[in-house]
Scaffold this motif. Structure first.
Motif, PDB file in Angstrom:
ATOM      1  N   LYS A 168      12.003  35.130  53.921  1.00 27.93           N
ATOM      2  CA  LYS A 168      11.950  34.529  52.442  1.00 27.93           C
ATOM      3  C   LYS A 168      13.735  33.727  52.633  1.00 27.93           C
ATOM      4  O   LYS A 168      13.112  32.891  51.970  1.00 27.93           O
ATOM      5  CB  LYS A 168      11.451  34.638  51.401  1.00 27.93           C
ATOM      6  CG  LYS A 168       9.460  35.461  51.312  1.00 27.93           C
ATOM      7  CD  LYS A 168       9.215  35.574  50.259  1.00 27.93           C
ATOM      8  CE  LYS A 168       7.965  36.426  50.469  1.00 27.93           C
ATOM      9  NZ  LYS A 168       7.773  36.939  49.615  1.00 27.93           N
ATOM     10  N   GLY A 171      17.080  31.821  55.428  1.00 30.40           N
ATOM     11  CA  GLY A 171      17.047  30.270  56.241  1.00 30.40           C
ATOM     12  C   GLY A 171      16.176  30.392  57.298  1.00 30.40           C
ATOM     13  O   GLY A 171      15.463  31.081  58.091  1.00 30.40           O
ATOM     14  N   PRO A 172      15.635  28.891  57.532  1.00 33.51           N
ATOM     15  CA  PRO A 172      14.273  28.677  59.035  1.00 33.51           C
ATOM     16  C   PRO A 172      15.253  29.255  60.959  1.00 33.51           C
ATOM     17  O   PRO A 172      14.135  30.358  60.612  1.00 33.51           O
ATOM     18  CB  PRO A 172      14.890  27.388  59.236  1.00 33.51           C
ATOM     19  CG  PRO A 172      16.011  26.802  57.948  1.00 33.51           C
ATOM     20  CD  PRO A 172      16.469  28.104  57.158  1.00 33.51           C
ATOM     21  N   ALA A 175      14.819  33.135  59.558  1.00 35.51           N
ATOM     22  CA  ALA A 175      13.131  33.494  59.940  1.00 35.51           C
ATOM     23  C   ALA A 175      12.749  34.092  61.128  1.00 35.51           C
ATOM     24  O   ALA A 175      11.811  34.475  61.272  1.00 35.51           O
ATOM     25  CB  ALA A 175      12.997  33.077  58.715  1.00 35.51           C
ATOM     26  N   LYS A 176      12.739  32.711  61.708  1.00 31.15           N
ATOM     27  CA  LYS A 176      12.499  32.078  63.528  1.00 31.15           C
ATOM     28  C   LYS A 176      12.536  33.427  63.764  1.00 31.15           C
ATOM     29  O   LYS A 176      11.358  33.626  64.020  1.00 31.15           O
ATOM     30  CB  LYS A 176      12.343  31.099  63.528  1.00 31.15           C
ATOM     31  CG  LYS A 176      11.874  30.919  64.902  1.00 31.15           C
ATOM     32  CD  LYS A 176      12.059  29.403  65.160  1.00 31.15           C
ATOM     33  CE  LYS A 176      11.545  29.311  66.608  1.00 31.15           C
ATOM     34  NZ  LYS A 176      12.541  28.631  67.427  1.00 31.15           N
TER      35      LYS A 176
END
Ligand SMILES: [Zn+2]
Ligand SMILES: [Zn+2]
Length: 237
Positions: A168, A171-172, A175-176
């Motif tokens: 959450k 950062g993207p 997270a990925k």
């Protein structure tokens, strides 16, 4: 026109040492190397023509870049050391002060190196005690119920709770990757060394820092306490 060298040489050729000095000073801090070079030319001229060495040194004190050791080569061979004994003593004192300062710096560096070494040694023996009643800082359920992480700040989290929080807030990109590695480990298709590597990567991604104390928490400082799912009325005064 910034032709400082030529201006100084021209002034010296006409015995205008004051003029030469003011031209050299006009360079200021923009080119300290050139300023010193021109002042050395002026020094050579002043010392070779001055009646008294003391007077010459007094004139040359106007440039703080000149040091007594720069000027010594210009003195005639028969000059008596008495004439600039004070300057030499002052220069030596300054060097000894500088050496003292360097020694202090070296001592400081050695001390902090010792501290770092001691810290690194202490890391090997570090442990945390988890009491039976301790709870996960995210879901508030008992910590010992599932796989968990404990940080040096004594905050403990379930592995999956911490991973969700990192997904959450991390950062993207992070997270990925966390999701990918989680899936790969969860599917159980990898075994042995490959699985170990994935678990280690997941540990590093998720367990890098405590989400309550590290920069993760600092980054979340502008997040509102009340989210869309919360009942705003509960907070009414
Ligand atoms: Zn939890
Ligand atoms: Zn913490």
């Amino acid at each position: 026109m910034s032709q400082y060298s030529r201006a100084v040489q021209l002034a010296l050729a006409h015995n205008e040492t004051d003029l030469a000095a003011s031209v050299a000073d006009r360079i200021g801090d923009t080119n300290p190397g050139l300023r010193k070079k021109l002042w050395l030319q002026i020094a050579r001229k002043v010392i070779s023509e001055s009646a008294s060495i003391k007077g010459a040194i007094g004139f040359l004190k106007r440039c703080e870049q000149l040091r007594i050791e720069d000027l010594i080569p210009f003195f005639p061979d028969f000059v008596v050391i008495d004439d600039f004994k004070e300057e030499i003593c002052a220069a030596l004192e300054e060097y000894s002060r500088h050496i003292d300062a360097l020694k202090r710096d070296m001592d400081d560096a050695a001390r902090s190196a010792d501290h770092i070494k001691a810290d690194v040694r202490a890391l090997d023996a570090r442990y945390a005690i988890v009491e039976p009643g301790e709870r996960c800082q995210i879901c508030r359920l008992p910590l010992l119920a599932r796989m968990f992480y404990v940080f040096p700040c004594q905050h403990g989290f379930h592995g999956d709770c911490l991973a969700d929080r990192v997904i959450k807030t991390g950062g993207p990109i992070k997270a990925k990757r966390v999701k990918e590695v989680q899936e790969a480990v969860g599917r159980g298709t990898y075994v042995g060394k490959k699985r170990e590597r994935l678990v280690k990567e997941l540990d590093e991604l998720v367990g890098a820092a405590c989400v309550l104390c590290s920069d993760v928490a600092v980054r979340g400082i502008d997040e509102p306490f009340i989210t869309k799912v919360d009942n705003k009325e509960e907070w009414a005064i």
